[in-house]
Design an enzyme around this catalytic site. Structure first.
Site, PDB file in Angstrom:
ATOM      1  N   LYS A  60       0.798  -1.195   0.000  1.00 56.69           N
ATOM      2  CA  LYS A  60       0.000   0.000   0.000  1.00 56.69           C
ATOM      3  C   LYS A  60       0.845   1.266   0.000  1.00 56.69           C
ATOM      4  O   LYS A  60       0.379   2.335  -0.335  1.00 56.69           O
ATOM      5  CB  LYS A  60      -0.908   0.005   1.250  1.00 56.69           C
ATOM      6  CG  LYS A  60      -1.913  -1.137   1.257  1.00 56.69           C
ATOM      7  CD  LYS A  60      -2.846  -1.037   2.477  1.00 56.69           C
ATOM      8  CE  LYS A  60      -2.306  -1.933   3.564  1.00 56.69           C
ATOM      9  NZ  LYS A  60      -3.186  -1.995   4.758  1.00 56.69           N
ATOM     10  N   ILE A 118       9.307   3.744  -1.148  1.00 51.61           N
ATOM     11  CA  ILE A 118      10.627   3.578  -0.525  1.00 51.61           C
ATOM     12  C   ILE A 118      11.224   2.216  -0.861  1.00 51.61           C
ATOM     13  O   ILE A 118      10.511   1.217  -0.927  1.00 51.61           O
ATOM     14  CB  ILE A 118      10.539   3.772   1.023  1.00 51.61           C
ATOM     15  CG1 ILE A 118      11.918   3.943   1.635  1.00 51.61           C
ATOM     16  CG2 ILE A 118       9.783   2.643   1.696  1.00 51.61           C
ATOM     17  CD1 ILE A 118      11.900   4.629   3.004  1.00 51.61           C
ATOM     18  N   VAL A 119      12.521   2.215  -1.139  1.00 49.30           N
ATOM     19  CA  VAL A 119      13.295   0.978  -1.253  1.00 49.30           C
ATOM     20  C   VAL A 119      14.342   1.039  -0.146  1.00 49.30           C
ATOM     21  O   VAL A 119      15.124   1.983  -0.084  1.00 49.30           O
ATOM     22  CB  VAL A 119      13.966   0.856  -2.638  1.00 49.30           C
ATOM     23  CG1 VAL A 119      14.926  -0.323  -2.662  1.00 49.30           C
ATOM     24  CG2 VAL A 119      12.918   0.686  -3.735  1.00 49.30           C
ATOM     25  N   ASP A 120      14.309   0.042   0.730  1.00 48.00           N
ATOM     26  CA  ASP A 120      15.222   0.022   1.877  1.00 48.00           C
ATOM     27  C   ASP A 120      16.329  -0.992   1.588  1.00 48.00           C
ATOM     28  O   ASP A 120      17.321  -0.687   0.914  1.00 48.00           O
ATOM     29  CB  ASP A 120      14.417  -0.304   3.132  1.00 48.00           C
ATOM     30  CG  ASP A 120      15.242  -0.357   4.404  1.00 48.00           C
ATOM     31  OD1 ASP A 120      16.467  -0.180   4.332  1.00 48.00           O
ATOM     32  OD2 ASP A 120      14.673  -0.589   5.490  1.00 48.00           O
ATOM     33  N   GLY A 122      15.989  -3.502  -0.350  1.00 49.09           N
ATOM     34  CA  GLY A 122      15.808  -3.920  -1.738  1.00 49.09           C
ATOM     35  C   GLY A 122      15.184  -5.309  -1.859  1.00 49.09           C
ATOM     36  O   GLY A 122      14.874  -5.758  -2.962  1.00 49.09           O
ATOM     37  N   LEU A 123      14.988  -5.998  -0.714  1.00 44.88           N
ATOM     38  CA  LEU A 123      14.445  -7.365  -0.765  1.00 44.88           C
ATOM     39  C   LEU A 123      13.043  -7.386  -1.364  1.00 44.88           C
ATOM     40  O   LEU A 123      12.723  -8.242  -2.187  1.00 44.88           O
ATOM     41  CB  LEU A 123      14.412  -7.969   0.649  1.00 44.88           C
ATOM     42  CG  LEU A 123      15.769  -8.320   1.252  1.00 44.88           C
ATOM     43  CD1 LEU A 123      15.618  -8.708   2.723  1.00 44.88           C
ATOM     44  CD2 LEU A 123      16.432  -9.452   0.472  1.00 44.88           C
ATOM     45  N   THR A 124      12.217  -6.438  -0.949  1.00 47.02           N
ATOM     46  CA  THR A 124      10.838  -6.401  -1.457  1.00 47.02           C
ATOM     47  C   THR A 124      10.841  -6.145  -2.959  1.00 47.02           C
ATOM     48  O   THR A 124      10.202  -6.876  -3.732  1.00 47.02           O
ATOM     49  CB  THR A 124      10.047  -5.287  -0.731  1.00 47.02           C
ATOM     50  OG1 THR A 124      10.103  -5.529   0.677  1.00 47.02           O
ATOM     51  CG2 THR A 124       8.600  -5.244  -1.190  1.00 47.02           C
ATOM     52  N   LYS A 149      17.027   3.934   0.430  1.00 43.43           N
ATOM     53  CA  LYS A 149      18.055   3.829   1.481  1.00 43.43           C
ATOM     54  C   LYS A 149      19.260   3.051   0.955  1.00 43.43           C
ATOM     55  O   LYS A 149      20.150   2.714   1.733  1.00 43.43           O
ATOM     56  CB  LYS A 149      17.470   3.122   2.715  1.00 43.43           C
ATOM     57  CG  LYS A 149      16.317   3.863   3.392  1.00 43.43           C
ATOM     58  CD  LYS A 149      15.938   3.193   4.715  1.00 43.43           C
ATOM     59  CE  LYS A 149      14.536   3.526   5.139  1.00 43.43           C
ATOM     60  NZ  LYS A 149      14.094   2.717   6.303  1.00 43.43           N
TER      61      LYS A 149
END
Ligand code: IMP
Ligand code: MG
Length: 192
Positions: A60, A118-120, A122-124, A149
């Protein structure tokens, strides 16, 4: 006066006073709007004349950014959504990312841009890219994220288009939540 939104005994509404005491503003609504406009111009220029672009919004957290980006685009785009399992009430990824709801229309042969706020680690995003490339066969597959990030755990998920690079801090607002709160803030803030 508007009634607070209740879920069980918990109040989800973030009052201006709570927002002020629980968060430190990082990017104002005006700064976000300016950067979203710049990203939309850049993406429009890059894909102009290429025969159509599909924006795949990540539910979401990416929905507010997707809606603003979409309205600032200068070329025609199609929109799809994908929903993945989230952090739940935690501030760190479980590392296990499930596709909860897939896109509805085939993307074969199309230019696809996955849009998240957001990409933290990158796993998602890495899981989403693997899924779309193996099941859809798009012509191109790239990422646009308002915030990054650094995608240290999954460099192949690094966004082609980034609004702002940020450090290792947990942020909320503009669609981003902690346990479903703060999504409605029109700005991005660091949780204290
Ligand atoms: P990753 O898999 O570590 O890159 O995390 C990506 C997902 O985690 C995002 O799509 C968000 O839903 C959530 N997330 C990561 N960092 C934050 C944050 O600072 N605030 C809110 N949600 C976050
Ligand atoms: Mg979340």
């Amino acid at each position: 006066m508007t009634a607070p939104r209740e879920r069980g005994a918990r109040t989800l509404e973030v009052t201006p006073k709570e927002a002020a005491t629980e968060t430190d503003p990082l990017f104002s609504a005006d700064e976000i709007a300016k950067r979203v406009g710049e990203l939309a111009s850049q993406i429009s220029a890059d894909y102009r004349g290429a025969g159509g672009l599909v924006l795949v919004g990540v539910l979401k957290g990416g929905v507010v950014f997707l809606c603003d980006l979409l309205r600032a685009m200068e070329i025609e785009v199609e929109v799809e959504f994908i929903r993945v399992s989230s952090y739940g009430a935690s501030r760190a990824s479980s590392g296990v990312v499930e596709i909860v709801s897939d896109i509805g229309t085939p993307l074969k042969g199309k230019d696809v841009l996955v849009v998240d706020c957001i990409v933290d680690s990158g796993l998602t995003m890495g899981r989403i890219l693997d899924h779309l490339s193996s099941t859809q066969g798009p012509r191109s597959l790239d990422v646009c994220s308002l915030l990054s990030k650094g995608a240290r755990a999954c460099p192949e998920a690094r966004p082609k288009y980034v609004g702002f690079q940020i450090g290792d801090k947990f942020v909320v607002g503009y669609g981003l939540d902690l346990a479903e709160r703060y999504r409605d803030l029109p700005y991005i803030a660091v949780l204290k």
